[in-house]
Design a protein around this motif. Structure first.
Motif, mmCIF file in Angstrom:
data_model
loop_
_atom_site.group_PDB
_atom_site.id
_atom_site.type_symbol
_atom_site.label_atom_id
_atom_site.label_comp_id
_atom_site.label_asym_id
_atom_site.label_seq_id
_atom_site.Cartn_x
_atom_site.Cartn_y
_atom_site.Cartn_z
ATOM 1 N N LEU A 41 0.869 -1.156 0.043
ATOM 2 C CA LEU A 41 -0.113 -0.120 -0.005
ATOM 3 C C LEU A 41 0.807 1.422 0.075
ATOM 4 O O LEU A 41 2.023 1.323 0.723
ATOM 5 C CB LEU A 41 -0.784 0.086 1.086
ATOM 6 N N THR A 55 1.574 2.345 6.843
ATOM 7 C CA THR A 55 0.915 1.405 7.884
ATOM 8 C C THR A 55 -0.529 1.673 7.731
ATOM 9 O O THR A 55 -1.158 2.944 8.002
ATOM 10 C CB THR A 55 1.449 1.163 9.014
ATOM 11 N N GLN A 56 -1.351 0.543 7.740
ATOM 12 C CA GLN A 56 -2.884 0.955 7.911
ATOM 13 C C GLN A 56 -3.034 1.610 9.167
ATOM 14 O O GLN A 56 -2.964 0.844 10.380
ATOM 15 C CB GLN A 56 -3.497 -0.394 7.609
ATOM 16 N N ALA A 136 -14.301 -2.441 1.734
ATOM 17 C CA ALA A 136 -13.063 -1.762 2.367
ATOM 18 C C ALA A 136 -12.930 -0.464 2.143
ATOM 19 O O ALA A 136 -13.811 0.455 1.530
ATOM 20 C CB ALA A 136 -11.653 -2.202 1.706
ATOM 21 N N PHE A 138 -9.927 1.624 3.085
ATOM 22 C CA PHE A 138 -8.387 1.822 3.233
ATOM 23 C C PHE A 138 -7.966 3.260 2.810
ATOM 24 O O PHE A 138 -7.043 3.571 3.006
ATOM 25 C CB PHE A 138 -7.441 0.704 3.035
ATOM 26 N N LYS A 227 -12.421 -3.736 8.629
ATOM 27 C CA LYS A 227 -11.419 -4.505 9.367
ATOM 28 C C LYS A 227 -11.145 -5.610 8.374
ATOM 29 O O LYS A 227 -10.189 -6.368 8.945
ATOM 30 C CB LYS A 227 -12.096 -4.946 10.834
ATOM 31 N N PHE A 229 -10.172 -5.917 5.663
ATOM 32 C CA PHE A 229 -9.200 -5.843 4.712
ATOM 33 C C PHE A 229 -7.932 -6.092 5.254
ATOM 34 O O PHE A 229 -7.641 -5.702 6.208
ATOM 35 C CB PHE A 229 -9.368 -4.171 4.135
ATOM 36 N N GLY A 230 -7.044 -6.842 4.444
ATOM 37 C CA GLY A 230 -5.701 -7.077 4.742
ATOM 38 C C GLY A 230 -5.771 -8.732 5.285
ATOM 39 O O GLY A 230 -4.686 -9.189 5.354
ATOM 40 N N LYS A 231 -6.941 -8.954 5.232
ATOM 41 C CA LYS A 231 -6.974 -10.533 5.856
ATOM 42 C C LYS A 231 -6.744 -11.477 4.320
ATOM 43 O O LYS A 231 -7.051 -10.968 3.251
ATOM 44 C CB LYS A 231 -8.235 -11.200 6.154
ATOM 45 N N ASN A 235 -4.224 -6.893 0.002
ATOM 46 C CA ASN A 235 -3.846 -5.403 0.426
ATOM 47 C C ASN A 235 -3.914 -4.428 -0.751
ATOM 48 O O ASN A 235 -3.104 -3.515 -0.758
ATOM 49 C CB ASN A 235 -2.122 -5.560 0.639
#
Length: 278
Positions: A41, A55-56, A136, A138, A227, A229-231, A235
């Motif tokens: 990202l 960082t997220q 998402a 983000f 939450k 997102f990222g699993k 990304n």
């Protein structure tokens, strides 16, 4: 004296040109990273600045959304899961499930929906697979604004009306006519979201939907969705998964990217799910 000044001016002009070229090259590189939707990202260029790794962060810095995180969770109709974070649409008898991650502000998601979205809906209708949508937010963490979170909340209000209203509204938000540049936080404006909703028959003049958008009924739900997102190694958006396997093809720079054209989409789906159902 004049010769020396002229030389100095030329040198200064060359330095300014060099600096401008470097700045533009870095901005172009950052945009390409977003457009291929892969890897790390990045923060897009903001106010002429240079993208840097990030960082997220959760919920951004907006006080409204910080407060929303502690409100009572209200789950839209047509969701399942403890937090209402299971949005599964399609033929209930379909054996396979395709998971799609999207962010409302994402320009690549907009391009994906315009190019491939009709094929996804066709495959859902034919029973080739069900689709689990994960919304998402983000981009709000990477750029100023809250449009991703606000649009997710409005999509929750549409989903509360019906799955079809959700799909039609999502299609309208991502349309060429309505989707803003990623640095334009247009979706943070409730009225903008309501105006676009007038293009969706099930939402046009729908008082319940409008009230839920204005009252931000599904803000907390939208944060819970974010939450996810990222699993599963996701990304970037859009992202397509079958189980935990991301469905990608090599991008222009060799990084994996989602299928962004009808031909590539059909090729990937045929390989993963078999021939298209008639």
């Amino acid at each position: 004296m004049s010769t020396r000044n002229n030389s100095q001016n030329k040198q200064a002009a060359r330095e300014r040109l060099r600096a401008e070229r470097e700045r533009q090259a870095k901005k172009d590189k950052t945009r390409r990273q977003l457009l291929v939707a892969g890897g790390v990202l990045v923060v897009l260029a903001v106010a002429g600045g240079i993208g840097v790794a990030v960082t997220q962060m959760n919920n951004g810095g907006d006080s409204h959304w910080k407060a929303a995180a502690s409100k009572t969770l209200v789950k839209p109709a047509n969701t399942t899961g403890d937090n209402g974070d299971e949005i599964i649409i399609g033929d209930k008898n379909a054996k396979e499930t395709l998971t799609i991650f999207e962010d409302p502000r994402c320009p690549v998601c907009s391009g994906f929906e315009q190019s491939v979205g009709p094929l996804v809906r066709q495959d859902m209708k034919s029973g080739r697979f069900k689709v689990r949508y994960i919304l998402a937010n983000f981009i709000d963490d990477n750029l100023p604004g809250t449009g991703s979170k606000n649009a997710v909340s409005a999509l929750g209000a549409a989903l509360n009306v019906s799955p079809e209203a959700f799909l039609d509204y999502k299609e309208a938000l991502y349309s060429k006519k309505n989707h803003p540049d990623e640095q334009d936080d247009a979706f943070s404006d409730d009225q903008k979201l309501l105006d676009i909703a007038q293009q969706v028959p099930a939402l046009k003049g729908n008082a319940g939907f409008e009230k839920n958008v204005k009252d931000h009924v599904y803000d907390r739900w939208g944060l819970e969705m974010g939450k996810l997102f990222g699993k599963d190694g996701v990304n970037g958006t859009p992202a397509l998964l079958h189980g935990k396997k991301q469905l990608t093809v090599p991008g222009p720079d060799g990084h994996p990217v989602p299928p962004m054209t009808p031909d590539i989409y059909n090729s990937v789906m045929n390989k993963e799910f078999g021939p298209q159902k008639k």
